[in-house]
Scaffold this motif. Structure first.
Motif, PDB file in Angstrom:
ATOM      1  N   TYR A  51       0.971  -1.297  -0.051  1.00  0.00           N
ATOM      2  CA  TYR A  51       0.220  -0.031   0.059  1.00  0.00           C
ATOM      3  C   TYR A  51       1.034   1.266   0.018  1.00  0.00           C
ATOM      4  CZ  TYR A  51      -3.931   2.949   0.894  1.00  0.00           C
ATOM      5  OH  TYR A  51      -5.035   4.050   0.578  1.00  0.00           O
ATOM      6  N   HIS A  52       1.932   1.241   0.771  1.00  0.00           N
ATOM      7  CA  HIS A  52       2.856   2.380   0.594  1.00  0.00           C
ATOM      8  C   HIS A  52       4.153   1.762   0.387  1.00  0.00           C
ATOM      9  CE1 HIS A  52       0.660   3.837   4.596  1.00  0.00           C
ATOM     10  NE2 HIS A  52       0.307   4.585   3.363  1.00  0.00           N
ATOM     11  N   PRO A  53       5.097   2.648  -0.566  1.00  0.00           N
ATOM     12  CA  PRO A  53       6.643   2.349  -0.557  1.00  0.00           C
ATOM     13  C   PRO A  53       7.183   2.238   0.878  1.00  0.00           C
ATOM     14  CG  PRO A  53       6.402   4.533  -1.101  1.00  0.00           C
ATOM     15  CD  PRO A  53       4.830   4.091  -0.892  1.00  0.00           C
ATOM     16  N   TRP A  54       8.325   1.737   0.876  1.00  0.00           N
ATOM     17  CA  TRP A  54       9.257   1.801   2.156  1.00  0.00           C
ATOM     18  C   TRP A  54       9.704   3.300   2.492  1.00  0.00           C
ATOM     19  CZ3 TRP A  54       9.086  -2.600   5.000  1.00  0.00           C
ATOM     20  CH2 TRP A  54       8.838  -3.771   4.256  1.00  0.00           C
ATOM     21  N   ASN A  55      10.073   3.961   1.360  1.00  0.00           N
ATOM     22  CA  ASN A  55      10.475   5.470   1.767  1.00  0.00           C
ATOM     23  C   ASN A  55       9.998   6.386   0.642  1.00  0.00           C
ATOM     24  OD1 ASN A  55      12.446   5.259  -0.322  1.00  0.00           O
ATOM     25  ND2 ASN A  55      13.417   3.908   1.057  1.00  0.00           N
ATOM     26  N   GLY A  56      10.111   7.543   0.725  1.00  0.00           N
ATOM     27  CA  GLY A  56       9.526   8.492  -0.173  1.00  0.00           C
ATOM     28  C   GLY A  56      10.359   8.569  -1.408  1.00  0.00           C
ATOM     29  N   PRO A  70       6.387   5.377   5.879  1.00  0.00           N
ATOM     30  CA  PRO A  70       7.718   5.407   5.325  1.00  0.00           C
ATOM     31  C   PRO A  70       8.649   6.517   5.797  1.00  0.00           C
ATOM     32  CG  PRO A  70       5.719   5.602   3.574  1.00  0.00           C
ATOM     33  CD  PRO A  70       5.090   5.584   4.917  1.00  0.00           C
ATOM     34  N   SER A  71       8.002   7.335   6.432  1.00  0.00           N
ATOM     35  CA  SER A  71       8.893   8.441   7.261  1.00  0.00           C
ATOM     36  C   SER A  71       9.436   7.788   8.436  1.00  0.00           C
ATOM     37  CB  SER A  71       8.052   9.769   7.636  1.00  0.00           C
ATOM     38  OG  SER A  71       7.089   9.220   8.667  1.00  0.00           O
ATOM     39  N   HIS A  72       9.008   6.956   9.032  1.00  0.00           N
ATOM     40  CA  HIS A  72       9.783   6.167  10.272  1.00  0.00           C
ATOM     41  C   HIS A  72      10.750   5.330   9.633  1.00  0.00           C
ATOM     42  CE1 HIS A  72       5.800   7.009  12.438  1.00  0.00           C
ATOM     43  NE2 HIS A  72       6.735   7.073  13.379  1.00  0.00           N
ATOM     44  N   PHE A  73      10.543   4.785   8.348  1.00  0.00           N
ATOM     45  CA  PHE A  73      11.601   4.001   7.676  1.00  0.00           C
ATOM     46  C   PHE A  73      12.660   5.035   7.271  1.00  0.00           C
ATOM     47  CE2 PHE A  73       8.470   0.591   7.332  1.00  0.00           C
ATOM     48  CZ  PHE A  73       9.214  -0.593   7.576  1.00  0.00           C
ATOM     49  N   GLU A  74      12.406   5.964   6.791  1.00  0.00           N
ATOM     50  CA  GLU A  74      13.629   7.187   6.420  1.00  0.00           C
ATOM     51  C   GLU A  74      14.347   7.290   7.628  1.00  0.00           C
ATOM     52  OE1 GLU A  74      11.362  10.079   4.919  1.00  0.00           O
ATOM     53  OE2 GLU A  74      10.561   8.970   3.222  1.00  0.00           O
ATOM     54  N   GLN A  75      13.659   7.521   8.710  1.00  0.00           N
ATOM     55  CA  GLN A  75      14.395   8.005  10.058  1.00  0.00           C
ATOM     56  C   GLN A  75      15.419   6.877  10.413  1.00  0.00           C
ATOM     57  OE1 GLN A  75      11.206   9.024  12.861  1.00  0.00           O
ATOM     58  NE2 GLN A  75      10.373  10.336  11.484  1.00  0.00           N
ATOM     59  N   ALA A  76      14.719   5.460  10.479  1.00  0.00           N
ATOM     60  CA  ALA A  76      15.384   4.534  10.825  1.00  0.00           C
ATOM     61  C   ALA A  76      16.736   4.050   9.875  1.00  0.00           C
ATOM     62  CB  ALA A  76      14.812   3.146  10.867  1.00  0.00           C
ATOM     63  N   SER A  77      16.404   4.155   8.685  1.00  0.00           N
ATOM     64  CA  SER A  77      17.499   3.982   7.506  1.00  0.00           C
ATOM     65  C   SER A  77      18.777   4.994   7.627  1.00  0.00           C
ATOM     66  CB  SER A  77      16.913   4.218   6.228  1.00  0.00           C
ATOM     67  OG  SER A  77      15.915   3.262   6.077  1.00  0.00           O
ATOM     68  N   GLU A  78      18.619   6.067   8.308  1.00  0.00           N
ATOM     69  CA  GLU A  78      19.690   7.017   8.466  1.00  0.00           C
ATOM     70  C   GLU A  78      20.770   6.410   9.277  1.00  0.00           C
ATOM     71  OE1 GLU A  78      18.311  10.813  10.398  1.00  0.00           O
ATOM     72  OE2 GLU A  78      17.023  11.359   8.932  1.00  0.00           O
ATOM     73  N   LEU A  79      20.522   5.220  10.116  1.00  0.00           N
ATOM     74  CA  LEU A  79      21.638   4.555  10.733  1.00  0.00           C
ATOM     75  C   LEU A  79      22.209   3.579   9.608  1.00  0.00           C
ATOM     76  CD1 LEU A  79      19.504   3.607  13.831  1.00  0.00           C
ATOM     77  CD2 LEU A  79      21.226   5.468  13.631  1.00  0.00           C
ATOM     78  N   VAL A  80      21.750   3.267   8.478  1.00  0.00           N
ATOM     79  CA  VAL A  80      22.385   2.452   7.504  1.00  0.00           C
ATOM     80  C   VAL A  80      23.388   3.221   6.713  1.00  0.00           C
ATOM     81  CG1 VAL A  80      21.865   0.615   5.609  1.00  0.00           C
ATOM     82  CG2 VAL A  80      20.327   1.140   7.490  1.00  0.00           C
ATOM     83  N   THR A  81      24.570   2.861   6.739  1.00  0.00           N
ATOM     84  CA  THR A  81      25.696   3.239   5.983  1.00  0.00           C
ATOM     85  C   THR A  81      25.914   2.915   4.611  1.00  0.00           C
ATOM     86  OG1 THR A  81      27.446   1.997   6.626  1.00  0.00           O
ATOM     87  CG2 THR A  81      27.004   3.690   8.319  1.00  0.00           C
ATOM     88  N   ALA A  82      26.557   3.645   3.813  1.00  0.00           N
ATOM     89  CA  ALA A  82      26.500   3.071   2.508  1.00  0.00           C
ATOM     90  C   ALA A  82      27.689   1.942   2.280  1.00  0.00           C
ATOM     91  CB  ALA A  82      27.329   4.306   1.516  1.00  0.00           C
ATOM     92  N   ASP A  83      28.532   1.898   3.266  1.00  0.00           N
ATOM     93  CA  ASP A  83      29.311   0.750   3.483  1.00  0.00           C
ATOM     94  C   ASP A  83      28.739  -0.510   3.639  1.00  0.00           C
ATOM     95  OD1 ASP A  83      31.668   2.269   2.792  1.00  0.00           O
ATOM     96  OD2 ASP A  83      32.285   2.436   4.812  1.00  0.00           O
ATOM     97  N   ARG A  84      27.735  -0.419   4.580  1.00  0.00           N
ATOM     98  CA  ARG A  84      26.768  -1.532   4.699  1.00  0.00           C
ATOM     99  C   ARG A  84      26.253  -2.078   3.560  1.00  0.00           C
ATOM    100  NH1 ARG A  84      25.131  -4.578   8.783  1.00  0.00           N
ATOM    101  NH2 ARG A  84      22.846  -5.438   8.739  1.00  0.00           N
ATOM    102  N   VAL A  85      25.301  -1.041   2.821  1.00  0.00           N
ATOM    103  CA  VAL A  85      24.880  -1.621   1.537  1.00  0.00           C
ATOM    104  C   VAL A  85      25.987  -2.227   0.612  1.00  0.00           C
ATOM    105  CG1 VAL A  85      23.795  -0.734  -0.378  1.00  0.00           C
ATOM    106  CG2 VAL A  85      23.017   0.054   1.693  1.00  0.00           C
ATOM    107  N   ARG A  86      27.146  -1.716   0.518  1.00  0.00           N
ATOM    108  CA  ARG A  86      28.211  -2.158  -0.289  1.00  0.00           C
ATOM    109  C   ARG A  86      28.258  -3.685  -0.018  1.00  0.00           C
ATOM    110  NH1 ARG A  86      31.365   1.437   0.647  1.00  0.00           N
ATOM    111  NH2 ARG A  86      31.156   2.883  -1.084  1.00  0.00           N
TER     112      ARG A  86
END
Length: 317
Positions: free
Chosen positions: A39-44, A249-265
């Motif tokens: 129903y929603h995306p995970w983030n904007g 989605p805004s809550h996911f955006e807030q939580a995702s600030e803790l995820v670094t680009a290195d973790r994604v890499r």
């Protein structure tokens, strides 16, 4: 032999884009389609979330590939009797090439009508009852059901496929994997985890099919691909039960600030190296999955399909 499908991301793309991607997937040699049901995306940043059943109707006219939802939650936002009708119609439109993938859901999508968000064990109990209701309706007979969570009175599906719609169950924890083995026609997960597969098979899954999804970000510039994956899908790196309980989605955006680009890499295959993509997919093959559905993060879908058609899929035969 493992099959390779394409995972359509409803969170990132418009209905027309999803249909065009399905066409490109078939032309590139992918043999099946998954499509997410949100129903929603995970983030904007992802920015989309079309009604999956409308898109499936369009897919039935655009491609000859089998289609499966990955995954639909049948417990709160949509009553299982209504989902049974949607799934049965989709199966008829696709000539029997439809499977219903289900899971116990996320608050992100399921709380929108103001219903309470139950704890995980209750959600699994609700899902099990929902499957019973849907299977009764897939018979085409009149159904009345008065259960703990759902009531159905004098309901009958008049448009049904020749065979009941297979229901595959998603699971990310040990209890859910056991439920999937008990009630599912197949098993869905997102990690190359042999322990979950073994638990599913021991709990009644036997030799039923097991399927997985894998997100990658192909691009000619590896660092740009990492930035794209981090911008759009940092939420995939959130730990534990957070993805099931955050409501917007805004809550996911807030939580995702803790995820670094290195973790994604470290966790997402990014860039133009075919050997890296082949190795990522083979991790699932070696774990024993029957079908692996691959999703390209971002807008460069044509580049991805050309790359997989020429550089990756031939190495997976």
């Amino acid at each position: 032999m493992t099959q390779y499908g394409y995972f359509l991301s409803s969170e990132e793309h418009t209905p027309a884009e999803l249909v065009e991607q399905a066409r490109m997937a078939e032309q590139a040699g992918f043999t099946a389609l998954w499509i997410s049901d949100h129903y929603h995306p995970w983030n904007g940043e992802q920015g989309q979330s079309p009604f999956v059943w409308s898109v499936i109707g369009a897919l039935s006219q655009a491609v000859s590939l089998p289609v499966e939802t990955a995954v639909t939650c049948p417990i709160i936002r949509t009553h299982p009797a209504v989902l049974a009708q949607a799934a049965a119609t989709s199966a008829v439109q696709l000539g029997g090439r439809f499977r219903l993938g289900i899971g116990s859901g996320e608050a992100l999508n399921e709380h929108i009508l103001g219903d309470p968000w139950p704890e995980a064990s209750v959600r699994l109990e609700m899902m099990e009852e929902a499957v019973r209701v849907m299977r009764l309706l897939f018979t085409g007979e009149q159904v009345s059901h008065h259960g703990k969570h759902y009531t159905v009175e004098n309901a009958r599906l008049y448009t049904v496929p020749d065979e009941p719609v297979p229901i595959d169950v998603s699971a990310f924890g040990p209890l859910a994997a056991e439920v999937a083995g008990r009630i599912g026609d197949g098993f869905i997960t997102m990690a190359p985890d042999t322990t979950s597969i073994e638990r599913f098979r021991r709990s009644g899954g036997g030799t039923k099919p097991v399927m997985a999804g894998l997100k990658v970000c192909w691009g000619t510039d590896e660092e740009e691909a990492v930035r794209t994956a981090h911008r759009l899908w940092a939420n995939e790196q959130l730990p534990g039960e957070l993805p099931q309980i955050l409501p917007t989605p805004s809550h996911f955006e807030q939580a995702s600030e803790l995820v670094t680009a290195d973790r994604v890499r470290e966790n997402v295959t990014c860039g133009p190296d075919p050997d890296a993509h082949v190795a990522a997919v083979k991790g699932y093959v070696d774990a024993g999955f029957d079908t692996v559905y691959i999703n390209q993060i971002g807008k460069d879908q044509q580049g991805f399909f050309d790359f997989y058609r020429t550089k990756v899929l031939p190495q997976l035969d």
